[in-house]
Every structure is written in C-alpha cells, then in structure tokens.
Design an enzyme around this catalytic site. Structure first.
Site, mmCIF file in Angstrom:
data_model
loop_
_atom_site.group_PDB
_atom_site.id
_atom_site.type_symbol
_atom_site.label_atom_id
_atom_site.label_comp_id
_atom_site.label_asym_id
_atom_site.label_seq_id
_atom_site.Cartn_x
_atom_site.Cartn_y
_atom_site.Cartn_z
ATOM 1 N N LYS A 1 -3.018 2.052 -4.548
ATOM 2 C CA LYS A 1 -4.702 1.190 -3.934
ATOM 3 C C LYS A 1 -5.857 1.507 -5.081
ATOM 4 O O LYS A 1 -5.772 2.725 -5.665
ATOM 5 C CB LYS A 1 -4.696 2.086 -2.660
ATOM 6 N N ASP B 1 -4.250 -11.974 -0.836
ATOM 7 C CA ASP B 1 -3.841 -10.777 0.966
ATOM 8 C C ASP B 1 -5.185 -11.691 1.493
ATOM 9 O O ASP B 1 -5.131 -12.524 2.413
ATOM 10 C CB ASP B 1 -3.394 -9.494 -0.061
ATOM 11 N N LYS C 1 0.724 -11.752 6.403
ATOM 12 C CA LYS C 1 0.657 -11.083 7.359
ATOM 13 C C LYS C 1 0.820 -11.300 8.596
ATOM 14 O O LYS C 1 -0.265 -12.732 8.587
ATOM 15 C CB LYS C 1 -0.697 -9.731 7.211
ATOM 16 N N GLU D 1 -3.036 -7.300 -6.498
ATOM 17 C CA GLU D 1 -3.705 -8.160 -4.893
ATOM 18 C C GLU D 1 -4.631 -8.363 -4.814
ATOM 19 O O GLU D 1 -5.501 -7.319 -4.918
ATOM 20 C CB GLU D 1 -2.536 -7.402 -4.207
ATOM 21 N N ASP E 1 -3.235 -2.459 -5.398
ATOM 22 C CA ASP E 1 -4.268 -3.671 -4.741
ATOM 23 C C ASP E 1 -5.711 -3.220 -4.677
ATOM 24 O O ASP E 1 -5.469 -1.840 -4.243
ATOM 25 C CB ASP E 1 -3.159 -3.248 -3.406
#
Ligand code: MG
Length: 361
Positions: free
Chosen positions: A162, A243, A267, A218, A190
């Site tokens: 992250k 995403d 997701k 991402e 991400d």
C-alpha cells in the site's frame, strides 16, 4: 425449493495488526452476516463489511436494505431459479452493493448445498488451488520492510504494498522493499487513488528505470478519472489495474473501451455479489483482460465466496484474498483451506462454511 427465511446478524473479529491504506485505518472486522433458509431447512451464509469510504455502505444501510427491501422481494421464490431470484434482488433496491453481495453469496451458498456441489465446480471449476498475495500496510519504511520480510518468511511470494500517501517518497519506499526481499518476490503496488496523473507517470517510470520489477500498479488516481487512468496506462509499461474505478459490469465495459487499465480488480462488495461478478468475468474474457479477485476487510466467510469465484474462472489470474490471514482469530469451521499463501478448494457443497458464530435477529 422455496426460500423461507432471511436473517441478519453481526460478527466482530479483531485484526492481528491495524490495516492502513491511503484512505483509512481499521483495527477490527465488524461485518453484517446474512443467513438464508430454504423450506427443507438447508441454510446459506453471506457477509458484508461496511466499507463506507469505498462503497458508501454502512452497517445500518446494509441491515436496512436487506430487511426492508431485499428480503421481502426474494422470500417465497425458488432457490433453484437463481437467476430469477437475483433479478428480483437487483430490482428491489438501487445501489447498496454490499447488502446485495451478502445476500447474493448466501443464496449461492444455499444453491450449491441444494445441488450438492461446491460453488467453484458449479461456476466453472477452473483450478482447485491458487496463490494469494498479502497486504503490506502503509507505515514508516523500516516497518514496511520488516512486514515484507515477515510475509516472505511465512511463505508469501506476492506482496501487495500500500502506497499513495506521500507521492514521490513512494519510490524509495518500494526500492527499500525490493532490496530487502530480493528479485524472486512479486511486488504489486496499490496507491488507492492517492497519486495525481503526473505523479503516477513519474513514479511508475522511475520504478521502471530503477529496475524495481513491479508486477502491477493498482488504482493510481481517483476512481472517476478514467481519462487520467487511460493517460497513465498508455504512458507506462507496468500494467495498471483498475480497482475503485470498476464496480459494475458497465464500468468494466467503459474501462476496457477507453483503454483505461490493463487489468480489472473484481470485489464482490463492489459488484453486488457473484452474479454480477460473473458478468465482468464474461466481458473481460471477451477482451482478454485478466482479472484479480480482491476483497475488502472481510472475514473467512465472504473471502471464501470470492475464493470460489477465483477458482471457477480462468480469466481470474490473480488473487488478493488475504482477509482471513489478517484476522487474529478464525471463528468459522469449514470453507476452503487457507494455508499461508495457498488457498485450496475442496468438495464441501456451496461455499462450505459449516458454522457461523454470529448473533442472528
Ligand atoms: Mg485496491
């Protein structure tokens, strides 16, 4: 086989350590759990986390949407006519994707149990096992390096790091992790919408020039900036994964049509469950756009539903399903086998979770 009951409950599970992204910090999984019952007494389970900063769904909104709108729309319907049930749910309320996802997975769980087959087999049966990455939270660099080394020691070969809070400082951050873990570990980055378009191009290009061998980046910029996503995707060699930009099948069409990403992260909390996620798989297959199966901060129940879809479909080539390993305890029995980075499917019918220790009302 009529659906005779829809019950709502809650489950709370502490995380092993705080989960930190560019958007939020979380210390506990606090999720809504759904149990649907058929007239023969069989039950199906689903779960939804209230991820307000991403989906807009809160615990209260999830409970209300299920209790007041979705449940009345599907009670009495035939679980074996599952497409009809999904249509009724979809028409019962606009949006509310997390509420729909919880009910959708409970219905698929029940459907699989009534048919006596594991969901991953019924949906395509592509692979009996797969590897998931593990999330490395945003923290000071030494801690991120230590967390990465600990993950590798636990057997993980794919890290999802992250970033996105400090712009250019993310370059030495990723470089430090790459140097620590060596060349054989795959690194996914991400940014959770945390960079600008210009910063993204500069940061990703710099990581390429330094040979950091990033597998993918991402969601570098805000979800709605598809023009920016397209500019980045065209400017860099590293694959860009959408995403937060892709919730629905219609979003997937738009991303692909605009060339706004190379890959799509599915997701269940964004799509509203497996039924809509299957449509994204179909669209992505048509265009050869590989997908990742991801999750929010979900416990083993919802992650297992995602694991079934991941195992079922060839176009889902990557998994970011580390939810169970982030939880301090596993209160469930059954489901796929989570062995460090390896997720192994089995022959338990439906999603396979046998007992759910939630308080149902
Ligand atoms: Mg993400």
């Amino acid at each position: 086989m009529k659906i005779t009951g829809v019950h709502i409950g809650e489950i709370g599970i502490p995380l092993a350590r705080p989960f930190k992204t560019a958007l939020r910090t979380v210390e506990r999984v606090e999720d809504v759990v759904v149990r649907v019952t058929a007239e023969n007494g069989m039950t199906g389970y689903g779960e939804a986390p209230p991820t307000a900063v991403i989906t807009g769904d809160t615990k209260g909104s999830i409970r209300c949407a299920i209790r007041d709108l979705i449940a009345p729309a599907i009670l009495g319907m035939d679980i074996l006519a599952i497409d009809q049930v999904m249509e009724a749910m979809d028409h019962s309320v606009k949006g509310n994707t997390s509420a729909k996802a919880a009910v959708d997975m409970a219905l698929y769980d029940l459907w699989g149990k009534v048919l006596g087959q594991p969901l991953w087999r019924l949906l395509g049966g592509y692979r009996p096992s797969f590897q998931t990455d593990i999330t490395i939270s945003v923290n000071p660099v030494p801690q991120m390096v230590a967390d990465s080394l600990a993950a590798v020691k636990d057997g993980y070969r794919i890290l999802k790091v992250k970033v996105g809070k400090e712009g250019m400082a993310d370059i030495p951050r990723i470089a430090a992790i790459r140097e620590a873990v060596g060349p054989d570990v795959s690194i996914r980055v991400d940014a959770n919408q945390g960079w600008t378009v210009k910063d993204s191009i500069r940061i990703i290009s710099a990581m390429e020039d330094r040979g950091l061998e990033i597998e993918l980046v991402e969601q570098p910029v805000p979800a709605r900036d598809l023009e920016g996503m397209a500019r980045i995707t065209q400017a860099v060699y590293t694959p860009i994964l959408a995403d937060e930009s892709v919730f629905s099948p219609a979003d997937a069409v738009e991303i692909i049509r605009r060339g706004a990403a190379d890959l799509i992260n599915i997701k269940l909390m964004k799509t509203g469950g497996i039924h809509e996620a299957l449509k994204i798989c179909g669209i992505a297959s048509l265009y050869g756009v590989e997908c990742m199966m991801g999750c929010m901060l979900e416990s083993k129940l919802a992650v297992s539903a995602a694991a079934h879809l991941c195992a079922a479909k060839g176009i889902v080539t990557r998994a970011d399903l580390d939810g169970p390993s982030l939880c301090a305890v596993d209160p469930y029995q059954g489901g796929p086998d989570y062995d460090g980075p390896t997720v192994r499917m089995n022959q338990l019918p439906g999603i396979g979770i046998a007992s759910v220790p939630a308080e149902f009302t």
